[in-house]
Design an enzyme around this catalytic site. Structure first.
Site, PDB file in Angstrom:
ATOM      1  N   LYS A  11      38.753  15.556 -15.787  1.00 50.94           N
ATOM      2  CA  LYS A  11      39.246  14.398 -14.878  1.00 50.94           C
ATOM      3  C   LYS A  11      40.534  13.892 -15.214  1.00 50.94           C
ATOM      4  O   LYS A  11      40.996  14.161 -16.471  1.00 50.94           O
ATOM      5  CB  LYS A  11      38.010  13.313 -14.973  1.00 50.94           C
ATOM      6  CG  LYS A  11      36.746  13.842 -14.435  1.00 50.94           C
ATOM      7  CD  LYS A  11      35.717  12.761 -14.406  1.00 50.94           C
ATOM      8  CE  LYS A  11      34.585  12.865 -13.831  1.00 50.94           C
ATOM      9  NZ  LYS A  11      33.565  12.067 -14.015  1.00 50.94           N
ATOM     10  N   TYR A  51      31.631  13.965  -4.164  1.00 52.53           N
ATOM     11  CA  TYR A  51      31.007  13.072  -4.638  1.00 52.53           C
ATOM     12  C   TYR A  51      30.081  12.633  -3.260  1.00 52.53           C
ATOM     13  O   TYR A  51      29.791  11.296  -3.245  1.00 52.53           O
ATOM     14  CB  TYR A  51      31.753  11.993  -5.143  1.00 52.53           C
ATOM     15  CG  TYR A  51      32.194  12.337  -6.686  1.00 52.53           C
ATOM     16  CD1 TYR A  51      31.185  12.571  -7.410  1.00 52.53           C
ATOM     17  CD2 TYR A  51      33.465  12.072  -7.182  1.00 52.53           C
ATOM     18  CE1 TYR A  51      31.547  12.731  -8.878  1.00 52.53           C
ATOM     19  CE2 TYR A  51      33.591  12.267  -8.527  1.00 52.53           C
ATOM     20  CZ  TYR A  51      32.676  12.950  -9.437  1.00 52.53           C
ATOM     21  OH  TYR A  51      33.024  12.952 -10.719  1.00 52.53           O
ATOM     22  N   PHE A  59      30.350   1.887  -6.467  1.00 52.31           N
ATOM     23  CA  PHE A  59      31.768   2.195  -7.217  1.00 52.31           C
ATOM     24  C   PHE A  59      32.057   3.449  -6.487  1.00 52.31           C
ATOM     25  O   PHE A  59      33.064   3.865  -7.094  1.00 52.31           O
ATOM     26  CB  PHE A  59      31.076   2.573  -8.403  1.00 52.31           C
ATOM     27  CG  PHE A  59      30.064   3.799  -8.783  1.00 52.31           C
ATOM     28  CD1 PHE A  59      30.324   4.984  -8.479  1.00 52.31           C
ATOM     29  CD2 PHE A  59      28.780   3.227  -9.052  1.00 52.31           C
ATOM     30  CE1 PHE A  59      29.611   5.749  -8.888  1.00 52.31           C
ATOM     31  CE2 PHE A  59      27.749   4.012  -9.115  1.00 52.31           C
ATOM     32  CZ  PHE A  59      27.960   5.281  -8.900  1.00 52.31           C
ATOM     33  N   ARG A  92      26.310  20.506 -20.242  1.00 53.65           N
ATOM     34  CA  ARG A  92      25.795  19.023 -19.971  1.00 53.65           C
ATOM     35  C   ARG A  92      25.544  18.347 -21.329  1.00 53.65           C
ATOM     36  O   ARG A  92      25.917  17.280 -21.633  1.00 53.65           O
ATOM     37  CB  ARG A  92      24.591  18.998 -19.141  1.00 53.65           C
ATOM     38  CG  ARG A  92      24.652  19.108 -17.730  1.00 53.65           C
ATOM     39  CD  ARG A  92      25.286  18.312 -16.856  1.00 53.65           C
ATOM     40  NE  ARG A  92      24.744  16.842 -16.478  1.00 53.65           N
ATOM     41  CZ  ARG A  92      25.325  15.715 -15.803  1.00 53.65           C
ATOM     42  NH1 ARG A  92      26.256  16.251 -14.953  1.00 53.65           N
ATOM     43  NH2 ARG A  92      24.711  14.541 -15.957  1.00 53.65           N
ATOM     44  N   THR A  98      26.011  10.277 -18.544  1.00 53.48           N
ATOM     45  CA  THR A  98      27.068   9.851 -17.701  1.00 53.48           C
ATOM     46  C   THR A  98      27.820   8.516 -18.093  1.00 53.48           C
ATOM     47  O   THR A  98      29.157   8.255 -18.166  1.00 53.48           O
ATOM     48  CB  THR A  98      26.490   9.494 -16.273  1.00 53.48           C
ATOM     49  OG1 THR A  98      25.564  10.713 -16.061  1.00 53.48           O
ATOM     50  CG2 THR A  98      27.203   9.120 -15.312  1.00 53.48           C
ATOM     51  N   ARG A 109      31.759  12.930 -23.886  1.00 53.88           N
ATOM     52  CA  ARG A 109      32.012  11.510 -23.154  1.00 53.88           C
ATOM     53  C   ARG A 109      31.784  10.267 -24.040  1.00 53.88           C
ATOM     54  O   ARG A 109      32.465   9.369 -24.140  1.00 53.88           O
ATOM     55  CB  ARG A 109      31.027  11.516 -22.133  1.00 53.88           C
ATOM     56  CG  ARG A 109      31.227  12.340 -20.747  1.00 53.88           C
ATOM     57  CD  ARG A 109      30.223  12.545 -19.751  1.00 53.88           C
ATOM     58  NE  ARG A 109      30.460  12.822 -18.740  1.00 53.88           N
ATOM     59  CZ  ARG A 109      29.652  12.988 -17.453  1.00 53.88           C
ATOM     60  NH1 ARG A 109      28.255  12.891 -17.799  1.00 53.88           N
ATOM     61  NH2 ARG A 109      29.938  13.776 -16.502  1.00 53.88           N
ATOM     62  N   ASN A 123      34.960   9.023 -17.818  1.00 52.10           N
ATOM     63  CA  ASN A 123      33.896  10.007 -18.454  1.00 52.10           C
ATOM     64  C   ASN A 123      34.582  11.423 -19.006  1.00 52.10           C
ATOM     65  O   ASN A 123      33.870  12.099 -19.187  1.00 52.10           O
ATOM     66  CB  ASN A 123      32.697   9.873 -18.501  1.00 52.10           C
ATOM     67  CG  ASN A 123      32.196  10.340 -16.814  1.00 52.10           C
ATOM     68  OD1 ASN A 123      33.222  10.858 -16.285  1.00 52.10           O
ATOM     69  ND2 ASN A 123      30.911  10.112 -16.847  1.00 52.10           N
ATOM     70  N   HIS A 126      33.844  16.269 -15.587  1.00 53.47           N
ATOM     71  CA  HIS A 126      32.504  16.583 -14.812  1.00 53.47           C
ATOM     72  C   HIS A 126      31.941  17.846 -15.077  1.00 53.47           C
ATOM     73  O   HIS A 126      32.450  18.800 -15.363  1.00 53.47           O
ATOM     74  CB  HIS A 126      33.183  16.551 -13.326  1.00 53.47           C
ATOM     75  CG  HIS A 126      31.990  17.081 -12.470  1.00 53.47           C
ATOM     76  ND1 HIS A 126      31.086  16.501 -11.982  1.00 53.47           N
ATOM     77  CD2 HIS A 126      31.965  18.156 -11.935  1.00 53.47           C
ATOM     78  CE1 HIS A 126      30.433  16.934 -11.177  1.00 53.47           C
ATOM     79  NE2 HIS A 126      30.611  18.057 -11.024  1.00 53.47           N
ATOM     80  N   GLU A 137      29.198  22.956  -5.770  1.00 50.73           N
ATOM     81  CA  GLU A 137      30.443  22.487  -6.229  1.00 50.73           C
ATOM     82  C   GLU A 137      31.563  23.547  -6.503  1.00 50.73           C
ATOM     83  O   GLU A 137      32.605  23.466  -5.898  1.00 50.73           O
ATOM     84  CB  GLU A 137      30.141  21.695  -7.327  1.00 50.73           C
ATOM     85  CG  GLU A 137      29.359  20.489  -7.200  1.00 50.73           C
ATOM     86  CD  GLU A 137      29.187  19.922  -8.697  1.00 50.73           C
ATOM     87  OE1 GLU A 137      28.713  18.760  -8.540  1.00 50.73           O
ATOM     88  OE2 GLU A 137      29.335  20.409  -9.608  1.00 50.73           O
TER      89      GLU A 137
HETATM   90  N1  UDP Z   1      29.571   6.769 -11.997  1.00 46.70           N
HETATM   91  C1  UDP Z   1      29.722   5.553 -12.264  1.00 46.70           C
HETATM   92  N2  UDP Z   1      28.894   4.731 -12.537  1.00 46.70           N
HETATM   93  C2  UDP Z   1      27.516   4.956 -12.283  1.00 46.70           C
HETATM   94  C3  UDP Z   1      27.298   6.261 -12.229  1.00 46.70           C
HETATM   95  C4  UDP Z   1      28.414   7.192 -12.009  1.00 46.70           C
HETATM   96  O1  UDP Z   1      31.244   5.169 -12.521  1.00 46.70           O
HETATM   97  O2  UDP Z   1      26.708   4.121 -12.491  1.00 46.70           O
HETATM   98  C5  UDP Z   1      30.576   7.801 -12.013  1.00 46.70           C
HETATM   99  C6  UDP Z   1      31.044   8.406 -13.347  1.00 46.70           C
HETATM  100  O3  UDP Z   1      32.433   8.883 -13.429  1.00 46.70           O
HETATM  101  C7  UDP Z   1      30.284   9.987 -13.076  1.00 46.70           C
HETATM  102  C8  UDP Z   1      30.305  10.075 -11.614  1.00 46.70           C
HETATM  103  O4  UDP Z   1      30.309   8.709 -11.136  1.00 46.70           O
HETATM  104  O5  UDP Z   1      30.547  10.911 -13.989  1.00 46.70           O
HETATM  105  C9  UDP Z   1      29.197  10.971 -10.986  1.00 46.70           C
HETATM  106  O6  UDP Z   1      28.187  10.489 -11.100  1.00 46.70           O
HETATM  107  P1  UDP Z   1      26.891  11.220 -11.601  1.00 46.70           P
HETATM  108  O7  UDP Z   1      25.450  10.501 -11.164  1.00 46.70           O
HETATM  109  O8  UDP Z   1      26.615  12.598 -10.752  1.00 46.70           O
HETATM  110  O9  UDP Z   1      27.079  11.545 -13.208  1.00 46.70           O
HETATM  111  P2  UDP Z   1      27.465  12.758 -13.951  1.00 46.70           P
HETATM  112  O10 UDP Z   1      26.714  14.157 -13.027  1.00 46.70           O
HETATM  113  O11 UDP Z   1      28.963  12.798 -13.903  1.00 46.70           O
HETATM  114  O12 UDP Z   1      27.086  12.732 -15.279  1.00 46.70           O
HETATM  115 MG    MG Z   2      26.565  14.509 -11.161  1.00 49.04          MG
END
Ligand code: UDP
Ligand code: MG
Length: 169
Positions: A11, A51, A59, A92, A98, A109, A123, A126, A137
């Site tokens: 990112k 997204y 957010f 992951r 996350t 992260r 973080n 992705h 994706e």
């Molecule tokens: N995100 C955030 N606040 C939250 C959940 C997600 O800022 O409470 C942001 C964060 O940058 C995250 C992205 O939104 O990586 C996508 O969210 P997701 O739940 O898909 O998490 P990921 O798969 O990236 O772990």
């Molecule tokens: Mg995700």
């Protein structure tokens, strides 16, 4: 043997913090193969599609600004496809949770992420979380010819009068 593909994005915060080499080194621990890689100018359309499942979250607009690079003055992301056995879980695991404050401190992260004053999780990386998300994706970010293995079925299409920029020579 269950070979999987997963989309990995560095990112804009990861790029701004000069973490590219570091993140690639960490990901190399997985022994997975990189089968596609490119720098991408993330358009508003791509960001919103990527997204889309989060569009009702408070957010969301800030997340769109974040992935487009508006928060970091870096209008780019690095997109890659990692491929190999258990690729989704392995990436992951290395990426960590996350929420960077809850992520294992030695995960990517956990080590490099932060929560902004607006509450957004920056973080740095992705990664897809399951096979159907990975497929959606990867097909969103890459064309078939940009990936050096055949991951998903393709078909031939003839495109007429498509305007595109080519080298002037
Ligand atoms: N995100 C955030 N606040 C939250 C959940 C997600 O800022 O409470 C942001 C964060 O940058 C995250 C992205 O939104 O990586 C996508 O969210 P997701 O739940 O898909 O998490 P990921 O798969 O990236 O772990
Ligand atoms: Mg995700």
């Amino acid at each position: 043997m269950n070979n999987q593909a997963t989309l990995v994005l560095i990112k804009p915060d990861g790029l701004k913090k000069s973490l590219t080499g570091n993140i690639l080194t960490r990901l190399s621990e997985t022994k997975l193969e990189i089968v596609a890689a490119k720098m991408v100018r993330v358009t508003d359309e791509l960001a919103r599609e990527h997204y889309a499942h989060l569009k009702d979250q408070p957010f969301f607009e800030e997340l769109i600004n974040y992935i487009k690079g508006d928060l970091h003055d870096r209008k780019k992301a690095m997109a890659m496809v990692y491929w190999g056995e258990g690729a989704i879980g392995k990436v992951r695991q290395l990426a960590g949770a996350t929420n960077p404050e809850e992520a294992d401190p030695v995960s990517i992260r956990g080590a490099y992420g932060r929560i902004t004053t607006k509450g957004l999780y920056e973080n740095v990386i992705h990664c897809s979380s399951n096979e159907s998300e990975a497929r959606r994706e990867i097909q969103l970010w890459f064309a078939p010819e940009e990936i050096i293995v055949e991951l998903y079925p393709t078909k031939e299409a003839v495109e007429k009068e498509v305007r595109r920029t080519v080298w002037a020579k």
